[in-house]
Scaffold this active site. Structure first.
Site: not given
Ligand code: ADP
Ligand code: MG
Length: 550
Positions: A96-97, A390, A63
């Site tokens: 956040t990322t 979250d 995270d």
């Molecule tokens: P953040 O801190 O930005 O939320 P994450 O590591 O949670 O970072 O990644 C979020 C990103 O991953 C978003 O762009 C989301 O749409 C994408 N994402 C989540 N699940 C999937 C999936 N099953 N397939 C493709 N992209 C995904």
């Protein structure tokens, strides 16, 4: 944000002054370094980071907010990037990322333009124009819905990639149930306060033992074994003073008493507790939840009356209990009347793992529910707790707004295309900055592909082609290593999270770009040693004291 002038970053005495290009370059480098450090965690196939603190405690997380919070960052502009993650996390609880990676890429693209002799003011103006356009396109592209199926997809997307094993569908269902239970309709507007969902954890069992509770759980057992284990039709007294006699009163008396009179005083003491319990009984209460201690004798009398008692309940729990059951928190027992009591269908002590906990369910006001997390180890449970919190936030947001966007890099690819078209309509030097902005957006699908082990360049080419053909929801299908329809695959992100991520990233990158002078400040007076003329507009950045020269 500051007005027209260029902000000056003020450092502490002893640091080297840096001006113009040099200052700008160094600041950009530092910010990019942070973004690079967490890039590999983006998306469900992102890697985890293990954070080890000075005393050897570890946190394993992927995270962004958690990682950056724990990172020891010294450079002032790097700190600004960390602040972005914090403010993104506070505002919406996710993305956040994305915000940090995007901010890093905006700066990287800006760097290229600076090298070509484009002035930073032109760049920041262009970024602003692009950001406004992004806002409009996002709003238009957003899909309207807040049904359970949508909410479940929002939850699974937010939970995917967290260290929670295969249970994300199961947890998503719990989250949706909890959010629906606390959602309120206020004059046609749906409001969800995540604070009404209490997430508790207890070691032991497996993740699948995690349960939804229509009420509250407090991590306390009844104080006396003779008290009932279940109270149905509970009438609950919440007391924030001790059911004890102040020690000093007794000691003073005992000192001056001869042994034969001790019995008198003991019975006097006993009488006092009996009176206390009588007051409780007279109110009609059959459950007493006390924020302070309950004396052994008081416990004994409560048990005799068949009253369920708990002591040392946390203040935050008392407040939640008050809200959920309608009980007034009483300080003086004389104020304990029937109308001050709260109601619940059931108060029950249950054994969870090795401990006993008190469950208060079927509350008069059902707008308070709990999720009790179970799981093998502390590390697993803590990551589940962070992930669940979250997920609750994003599901709550989607329930409120009823708008989501296709995830998996789909919206960023769509935006990149639309912003490029927009750049052509702007012209001038700003056009270059707007095009750079569009390119920076593509860092999200590119990184998602890269982290999934796909070829980033080929994937991006295919993705752009799909969007050129009008496939708005085309994104990275990380399970099949190809371009896929995110709407079909159920990869949904809330509009508000995406909007906030872009806004935060633009704000911090323009702020960093506008700094062209880094000077040493006079010796600071306060312990916080702040940066008085420091980066304007970024709240909570006073803690830059003690920064070594860089
Ligand atoms: P953040 O801190 O930005 O939320 P994450 O590591 O949670 O970072 O990644 C979020 C990103 O991953 C978003 O762009 C989301 O749409 C994408 N994402 C989540 N699940 C999937 C999936 N099953 N397939 C493709 N992209 C995904
Ligand atoms: Mg996320």
């Amino acid at each position: 944000m500051l007005g027209g002038q260029t902000p000056i970053l003020v450092l502490k005495e002893g640091t080297q002054r840096e001006q113009g290009k040099n200052a700008q370059k160094n600041n950009i480098e530092a910010a990019k370094a942070i973004a690079d450090a967490i890039r590999t965690t983006l998306g469900p196939k992102g890697m985890d980071k293990m954070l080890v603190d000075s005393i050897g405690d570890i946190i394993i997380s992927n995270d962004g907010a958690t990682i950056l919070k724990e990172m020891d960052v010294d450079h002032p502009t790097a700190k600004m990037i960390v602040e972005v993650a914090k403010s993104q996390d506070m505002a919406v609880g996710d993305g956040t990322t994305t915000a940090v990676v995007f901010a890093g890429e905006l700066l990287k693209q800006a760097d290229v333009l600076l090298d070509q002799g484009v002035h930073s003011t032109v760049i920041t103006n262009g970024f602003r124009l692009a950001a406004n356009e992004v806002e409009k396109v996002m709003e238009k592209t957003a899909i309207n819905s807040r049904d359970d199926e949508t909410l479940r997809k929002i939850a699974t997307t937010a939970l995917s990639g967290k260290n929670i094993g295969l249970s994300s569908d199961f947890l998503a269902d719990l989250v949706v149930k909890a959010v629906n239970a606390v959602a309120e309709d206020r004059a046609g507007k749906i409001i969800v306060d995540p604070a009404n969902i209490k997430v508790d954890k207890k070691n032991g069992g497996s993740v699948d033992d995690t349960e939804y509770i229509n009420g509250l759980v407090i991590d306390k057992e009844k104080v006396h074994s003779k008290m009932p284990s279940i109270v149905k039709d509970a009438k609950i007294a919440l007391i924030d003073s001790a059911l004890e006699i102040k020690k000093t009163e007794i000691e003073a008396k005992v000192q001056i008493t001869d042994p034969s009179k001790i019995q008198d005083f003991l019975s006097q003491e006993s009488e006092t507790f009996k009176t206390m319990v009588d007051k409780v009984k007279k109110s009609g209460a059959n459950v007493v939840l006390c924020q302070k201690g309950i004396d052994d004798l008081a416990q004994h009398y409560l048990a005799k009356e068949g009253i369920y008692g708990v002591r040392r309940v946390k203040k935050s729990d008392m407040e939640k209990l008050s809200k959920a059951t309608g009980a007034k928190i009483i300080t003086n027992l004389d104020d304990l009347t029937e109308s001050a009591l709260g109601r619940a269908e059931r108060v029950e002590e249950k054994k969870i793992g090795d401990d006993r906990m008190t469950f208060i369910t079927g509350c008069a006001n059902p707008k308070a529910v709990s999720i009790l997390i179970r799981g093998g180890t502390e590390h697993v449970i803590s990551e589940i707790e962070r992930s669940l919190n979250d997920a609750i936030r994003v599901v709550a947001i989607t329930k409120e707004d009823g708008k989501h966007l296709p995830g998996g890099g789909a919206i960023e690819a769509e935006l990149a295309m639309k912003i490029r078209n927009f750049a052509n309509t702007v012209g001038g030097r700003e056009q270059l900055a707007i095009e750079a902005f569009a390119k920076a957006l593509e860092i999200i699908p590119r990184t998602l592909a890269e982290n999934a082990g796909m070829d980033p360049i080929n994937t991006l080419i295919k993705l752009k082609a799909a969007h050129d053909k009008g496939q708005v929801t085309a994104g990275i299908d990380i399970d099949n290593n190809e371009i896929g329809d995110m709407e079909k695959l159920g990869v949904y992100d809330p509009l508000r999270v995406k909007r906030q991520a872009v806004e935060s990233a633009v704000e911090v990158s323009t702020m960093i770009l506008r700094i062209d002078d880094v000077v040493a400040s006079k010796k600071s007076s306060g312990p916080e040693g702040g940066a008085p003329g420091g980066p304007g507009g970024m709240g909570g950045m006073g803690g830059m004291g003690g920064m070594p020269p860089y």
